[in-house]
Design an enzyme around this catalytic site. Structure first.
Site, PDB file in Angstrom:
ATOM      1  N   ARG A  69       8.142   6.217  93.339  1.00  0.00           N
ATOM      2  CA  ARG A  69       7.692   7.422  92.636  1.00  0.00           C
ATOM      3  C   ARG A  69       6.967   8.351  93.612  1.00  0.00           C
ATOM      4  O   ARG A  69       6.606   7.980  94.729  1.00  0.00           O
ATOM      5  CB  ARG A  69       6.755   7.050  91.474  1.00  0.00           C
ATOM      6  CG  ARG A  69       5.466   6.386  91.914  1.00  0.00           C
ATOM      7  CD  ARG A  69       4.412   6.378  90.818  1.00  0.00           C
ATOM      8  NE  ARG A  69       3.254   5.573  91.198  1.00  0.00           N
ATOM      9  CZ  ARG A  69       2.289   5.957  92.011  1.00  0.00           C
ATOM     10  NH1 ARG A  69       2.339   7.151  92.579  1.00  0.00           N
ATOM     11  NH2 ARG A  69       1.268   5.152  92.295  1.00  0.00           N
ATOM     12  N   GLY A  70       6.701   9.558  93.158  1.00  0.00           N
ATOM     13  CA  GLY A  70       5.893  10.465  93.942  1.00  0.00           C
ATOM     14  C   GLY A  70       4.423  10.100  93.850  1.00  0.00           C
ATOM     15  O   GLY A  70       4.004   9.299  93.011  1.00  0.00           O
ATOM     16  N   GLN A  72       0.338   9.148  95.289  1.00  0.00           N
ATOM     17  CA  GLN A  72      -0.396   8.166  96.063  1.00  0.00           C
ATOM     18  C   GLN A  72      -0.676   6.926  95.220  1.00  0.00           C
ATOM     19  O   GLN A  72       0.064   6.635  94.285  1.00  0.00           O
ATOM     20  CB  GLN A  72      -1.699   8.803  96.562  1.00  0.00           C
ATOM     21  CG  GLN A  72      -1.503  10.037  97.426  1.00  0.00           C
ATOM     22  CD  GLN A  72      -1.320   9.688  98.886  1.00  0.00           C
ATOM     23  OE1 GLN A  72      -1.594   8.579  99.335  1.00  0.00           O
ATOM     24  NE2 GLN A  72      -0.842  10.653  99.675  1.00  0.00           N
ATOM     25  N   VAL A  73      -1.747   6.229  95.540  1.00  0.00           N
ATOM     26  CA  VAL A  73      -2.038   4.966  94.871  1.00  0.00           C
ATOM     27  C   VAL A  73      -2.785   5.203  93.558  1.00  0.00           C
ATOM     28  O   VAL A  73      -3.607   6.116  93.440  1.00  0.00           O
ATOM     29  CB  VAL A  73      -2.871   4.050  95.796  1.00  0.00           C
ATOM     30  CG1 VAL A  73      -4.258   4.627  96.067  1.00  0.00           C
ATOM     31  CG2 VAL A  73      -2.979   2.642  95.220  1.00  0.00           C
ATOM     32  N   ALA A 158      -3.145  10.008  84.889  1.00  0.00           N
ATOM     33  CA  ALA A 158      -2.462  10.144  86.179  1.00  0.00           C
ATOM     34  C   ALA A 158      -0.959  10.201  85.956  1.00  0.00           C
ATOM     35  O   ALA A 158      -0.428   9.600  85.017  1.00  0.00           O
ATOM     36  CB  ALA A 158      -2.813   8.975  87.094  1.00  0.00           C
ATOM     37  N   LEU A 159      -0.280  10.896  86.860  1.00  0.00           N
ATOM     38  CA  LEU A 159       1.152  11.147  86.698  1.00  0.00           C
ATOM     39  C   LEU A 159       1.868  10.898  88.011  1.00  0.00           C
ATOM     40  O   LEU A 159       1.394  11.287  89.072  1.00  0.00           O
ATOM     41  CB  LEU A 159       1.336  12.600  86.238  1.00  0.00           C
ATOM     42  CG  LEU A 159       2.711  13.137  85.907  1.00  0.00           C
ATOM     43  CD1 LEU A 159       2.546  14.276  84.882  1.00  0.00           C
ATOM     44  CD2 LEU A 159       3.421  13.681  87.128  1.00  0.00           C
ATOM     45  N   GLY A 160       3.011  10.235  87.926  1.00  0.00           N
ATOM     46  CA  GLY A 160       3.871  10.041  89.090  1.00  0.00           C
ATOM     47  C   GLY A 160       5.292   9.795  88.617  1.00  0.00           C
ATOM     48  O   GLY A 160       5.512   8.951  87.752  1.00  0.00           O
ATOM     49  N   CYS A 189      -5.281   8.331  93.437  1.00  0.00           N
ATOM     50  CA  CYS A 189      -4.321   9.396  93.699  1.00  0.00           C
ATOM     51  C   CYS A 189      -4.543  10.053  95.060  1.00  0.00           C
ATOM     52  O   CYS A 189      -4.136  11.190  95.302  1.00  0.00           O
ATOM     53  CB  CYS A 189      -4.335  10.438  92.588  1.00  0.00           C
ATOM     54  SG  CYS A 189      -4.049   9.730  90.953  1.00  0.00           S
TER      55      CYS A 189
END
Length: 225
Positions: A69-70, A72-73, A158-160, A189
Protein backbone atom coordinates in the site's frame (compact mmCIF):
# COMPACT_ATOMS: atom_id res chain seq x y z
CA UNK A 1 -24.89 -1.47 -10.31
CA UNK A 2 -25.89 -1.08 -6.66
CA UNK A 3 -23.89 0.03 -3.64
CA UNK A 4 -20.89 -2.13 -2.69
CA UNK A 5 -21.72 -5.18 -0.62
CA UNK A 6 -20.73 -4.67 3.03
CA UNK A 7 -19.16 -7.68 4.72
CA UNK A 8 -18.67 -7.52 8.50
CA UNK A 9 -15.88 -10.02 9.09
CA UNK A 10 -15.01 -9.63 12.75
CA UNK A 11 -11.49 -10.00 14.13
CA UNK A 12 -8.95 -11.34 11.66
CA UNK A 13 -5.18 -11.88 11.53
CA UNK A 14 -3.62 -9.29 9.25
CA UNK A 15 -1.40 -11.25 6.86
CA UNK A 16 -4.00 -13.78 5.62
CA UNK A 17 -6.47 -10.90 5.14
CA UNK A 18 -3.91 -8.93 3.13
CA UNK A 19 -3.24 -11.99 0.95
CA UNK A 20 -6.96 -12.61 0.51
CA UNK A 21 -7.88 -9.10 -0.61
CA UNK A 22 -4.92 -9.01 -2.97
CA UNK A 23 -5.92 -12.34 -4.55
CA UNK A 24 -9.58 -11.29 -4.67
CA UNK A 25 -8.64 -8.09 -6.51
CA UNK A 26 -6.40 -9.89 -8.99
CA UNK A 27 -9.12 -12.45 -9.74
CA UNK A 28 -12.02 -10.03 -10.22
CA UNK A 29 -13.28 -8.96 -13.64
CA UNK A 30 -15.48 -6.22 -15.08
CA UNK A 31 -18.66 -7.89 -13.78
CA UNK A 32 -17.49 -8.52 -10.21
CA UNK A 33 -19.56 -6.46 -7.74
CA UNK A 34 -17.64 -4.14 -5.43
CA UNK A 35 -17.35 -5.04 -1.76
CA UNK A 36 -16.34 -3.38 1.51
CA UNK A 37 -14.76 -5.59 4.15
CA UNK A 38 -15.00 -4.46 7.77
CA UNK A 39 -12.82 -6.03 10.44
CA UNK A 40 -10.51 -5.68 13.43
CA UNK A 41 -6.97 -7.03 13.41
CA UNK A 42 -4.72 -8.71 15.90
CA UNK A 43 -1.87 -6.34 16.93
CA UNK A 44 0.38 -5.59 13.95
CA UNK A 45 2.48 -2.79 12.47
CA UNK A 46 2.09 -2.45 8.70
CA UNK A 47 4.66 -0.67 6.57
CA UNK A 48 3.79 1.03 3.28
CA UNK A 49 5.88 1.10 0.13
CA UNK A 50 7.41 4.44 1.10
CA UNK A 51 7.97 3.28 4.67
CA UNK A 52 11.35 3.85 6.29
CA UNK A 53 12.70 1.36 8.78
CA UNK A 54 13.74 4.12 11.18
CA UNK A 55 10.08 5.09 11.69
CA UNK A 56 9.68 1.80 13.61
CA UNK A 57 11.12 2.83 16.96
CA UNK A 58 10.35 0.03 19.42
CA UNK A 59 8.06 -2.73 18.12
CA UNK A 60 8.17 -4.59 21.47
CA UNK A 61 7.29 -7.93 19.97
CA UNK A 62 4.51 -6.69 17.70
CA UNK A 63 5.09 -8.05 14.17
CA UNK A 64 6.02 -5.61 11.40
CA UNK A 65 4.56 -6.55 8.00
CA UNK A 66 5.78 -5.03 4.73
CA UNK A 67 2.87 -4.28 2.38
CA UNK A 68 2.32 -2.82 -1.07
CA UNK A 69 0.00 0.00 0.00
CA UNK A 70 0.96 3.64 -0.09
CA UNK A 71 2.17 5.54 2.94
CA UNK A 72 4.36 4.84 5.94
CA UNK A 73 4.04 2.72 9.06
CA UNK A 74 0.85 2.42 11.10
CA UNK A 75 -0.60 0.20 13.81
CA UNK A 76 -3.68 -2.02 13.74
CA UNK A 77 -5.14 -3.66 16.80
CA UNK A 78 -8.35 -4.66 18.58
CA UNK A 79 -10.75 -1.80 19.13
CA UNK A 80 -9.98 -0.25 15.74
CA UNK A 81 -12.31 -0.59 12.73
CA UNK A 82 -10.46 -1.33 9.50
CA UNK A 83 -12.43 -0.91 6.27
CA UNK A 84 -11.20 -2.36 3.00
CA UNK A 85 -13.14 -0.94 0.01
CA UNK A 86 -12.62 -3.23 -2.99
CA UNK A 87 -13.74 -0.83 -5.69
CA UNK A 88 -13.51 -0.68 -9.49
CA UNK A 89 -12.61 2.98 -10.00
CA UNK A 90 -13.04 2.78 -13.76
CA UNK A 91 -16.62 1.61 -13.36
CA UNK A 92 -17.21 4.25 -10.70
CA UNK A 93 -15.79 6.88 -13.04
CA UNK A 94 -13.36 8.54 -10.63
CA UNK A 95 -9.61 8.85 -10.21
CA UNK A 96 -7.44 8.13 -7.18
CA UNK A 97 -7.48 11.68 -5.78
CA UNK A 98 -11.28 11.71 -5.73
CA UNK A 99 -11.33 8.20 -4.26
CA UNK A 100 -9.13 9.28 -1.34
CA UNK A 101 -11.33 12.35 -0.83
CA UNK A 102 -14.45 10.17 -0.64
CA UNK A 103 -12.90 7.78 1.86
CA UNK A 104 -11.93 10.70 4.07
CA UNK A 105 -15.40 12.17 3.63
CA UNK A 106 -16.95 8.89 4.79
CA UNK A 107 -14.88 9.09 7.98
CA UNK A 108 -15.84 12.75 8.50
CA UNK A 109 -19.53 11.89 8.09
CA UNK A 110 -19.19 8.92 10.44
CA UNK A 111 -17.60 11.11 13.13
CA UNK A 112 -20.35 13.69 12.62
CA UNK A 113 -22.97 11.17 13.77
CA UNK A 114 -21.38 11.58 17.24
CA UNK A 115 -20.98 15.36 16.66
CA UNK A 116 -17.20 15.00 16.39
CA UNK A 117 -15.64 17.27 13.78
CA UNK A 118 -13.05 15.59 11.58
CA UNK A 119 -10.46 17.65 9.71
CA UNK A 120 -8.16 17.14 6.76
CA UNK A 121 -4.55 18.35 6.87
CA UNK A 122 -2.88 19.20 3.56
CA UNK A 123 -0.48 16.54 2.29
CA UNK A 124 -1.19 14.30 5.29
CA UNK A 125 -3.90 11.76 4.35
CA UNK A 126 -6.23 10.72 7.14
CA UNK A 127 -8.58 12.51 9.51
CA UNK A 128 -7.65 14.60 12.53
CA UNK A 129 -9.55 16.12 15.46
CA UNK A 130 -8.93 19.09 17.75
CA UNK A 131 -7.53 17.74 21.00
CA UNK A 132 -8.87 20.62 23.10
CA UNK A 133 -12.41 20.40 21.70
CA UNK A 134 -13.19 17.66 19.16
CA UNK A 135 -16.81 18.87 19.03
CA UNK A 136 -15.84 22.34 17.79
CA UNK A 137 -17.39 22.66 14.33
CA UNK A 138 -15.20 25.52 13.15
CA UNK A 139 -12.89 24.78 10.25
CA UNK A 140 -9.16 24.85 10.84
CA UNK A 141 -7.99 28.38 10.07
CA UNK A 142 -4.95 29.46 8.14
CA UNK A 143 -2.10 27.34 6.78
CA UNK A 144 -0.59 24.81 9.14
CA UNK A 145 2.66 25.74 10.83
CA UNK A 146 5.29 23.93 8.68
CA UNK A 147 7.37 23.39 11.83
CA UNK A 148 4.43 21.65 13.56
CA UNK A 149 1.55 20.99 11.13
CA UNK A 150 -0.30 18.85 13.70
CA UNK A 151 -0.19 21.30 16.60
CA UNK A 152 -3.32 20.83 18.69
CA UNK A 153 -4.49 17.90 16.58
CA UNK A 154 -4.76 14.15 17.10
CA UNK A 155 -5.08 11.56 14.35
CA UNK A 156 -8.18 9.41 14.66
CA UNK A 157 -8.16 7.77 11.22
CA UNK A 158 -5.31 6.60 8.97
CA UNK A 159 -5.52 5.80 5.27
CA UNK A 160 -3.38 3.77 2.90
CA UNK A 161 -4.46 2.31 -0.43
CA UNK A 162 -3.31 0.28 -3.40
CA UNK A 163 -4.74 0.54 -6.92
CA UNK A 164 -4.13 -2.24 -9.44
CA UNK A 165 -5.71 -2.05 -12.89
CA UNK A 166 -8.12 0.63 -11.59
CA UNK A 167 -9.17 -1.64 -8.71
CA UNK A 168 -8.56 -0.74 -5.09
CA UNK A 169 -7.61 -2.61 -1.96
CA UNK A 170 -6.18 -1.78 1.48
CA UNK A 171 -8.17 1.11 2.95
CA UNK A 172 -8.87 3.11 6.09
CA UNK A 173 -8.74 2.60 9.87
CA UNK A 174 -10.86 4.37 12.49
CA UNK A 175 -9.69 4.25 16.10
CA UNK A 176 -12.64 3.45 18.34
CA UNK A 177 -11.62 2.03 21.74
CA UNK A 178 -8.14 0.56 21.62
CA UNK A 179 -4.83 0.38 23.40
CA UNK A 180 -3.05 3.42 21.99
CA UNK A 181 0.31 2.58 23.58
CA UNK A 182 1.69 0.73 20.50
CA UNK A 183 1.52 3.97 18.51
CA UNK A 184 4.38 5.20 20.73
CA UNK A 185 6.53 2.45 19.21
CA UNK A 186 6.44 4.12 15.78
CA UNK A 187 6.38 7.50 14.11
CA UNK A 188 2.71 7.21 13.06
CA UNK A 189 2.40 7.56 9.29
CA UNK A 190 6.00 8.78 9.29
CA UNK A 191 5.45 11.82 11.52
CA UNK A 192 7.53 12.00 14.69
CA UNK A 193 5.50 13.09 17.69
CA UNK A 194 2.12 12.84 15.96
CA UNK A 195 -0.53 12.18 18.61
CA UNK A 196 -2.99 9.39 17.93
CA UNK A 197 -6.42 9.32 19.56
CA UNK A 198 -9.48 7.13 19.58
CA UNK A 199 -13.15 7.83 20.21
CA UNK A 200 -12.82 6.58 23.78
CA UNK A 201 -10.14 9.19 24.50
CA UNK A 202 -12.55 11.81 23.16
CA UNK A 203 -15.03 10.71 25.83
CA UNK A 204 -17.28 8.59 23.63
CA UNK A 205 -18.37 5.07 24.58
CA UNK A 206 -18.90 3.52 21.14
CA UNK A 207 -19.12 -0.19 20.42
CA UNK A 208 -16.83 -1.34 17.62
CA UNK A 209 -19.63 -3.07 15.62
CA UNK A 210 -21.67 0.16 15.73
CA UNK A 211 -18.73 2.21 14.48
CA UNK A 212 -18.03 -0.38 11.77
CA UNK A 213 -21.62 -0.34 10.56
CA UNK A 214 -21.77 3.43 10.38
CA UNK A 215 -18.45 3.70 8.55
CA UNK A 216 -19.39 0.90 6.16
CA UNK A 217 -22.72 2.51 5.29
CA UNK A 218 -21.12 5.86 4.57
CA UNK A 219 -18.37 4.34 2.47
CA UNK A 220 -20.95 2.35 0.49
CA UNK A 221 -23.05 5.46 -0.17
CA UNK A 222 -20.07 7.50 -1.36
CA UNK A 223 -18.57 4.70 -3.46
CA UNK A 224 -21.73 3.67 -5.30
CA UNK A 225 -21.89 4.25 -9.07
Amino acid sequence: MSEPLIRARGRLPYEPTYAEMRAWTEARDEATPDEIWLCEHDPVYTQGLAGKADHVLAPAGIPVVQTNRGGQVTYHGPGQVVAYPLIDLQRLGIYVKEYVYRIEEAVIRTLATWRVTGHRVNSAPGIYVRLDDPFDHRALTGPADPRDPFRGLGKVSALGIKVSRHRTYHGVALNVAMDLAPFAGINPCGYAGLQTVDLAKLGLAIEVPDAAQRLGERLAALLAP
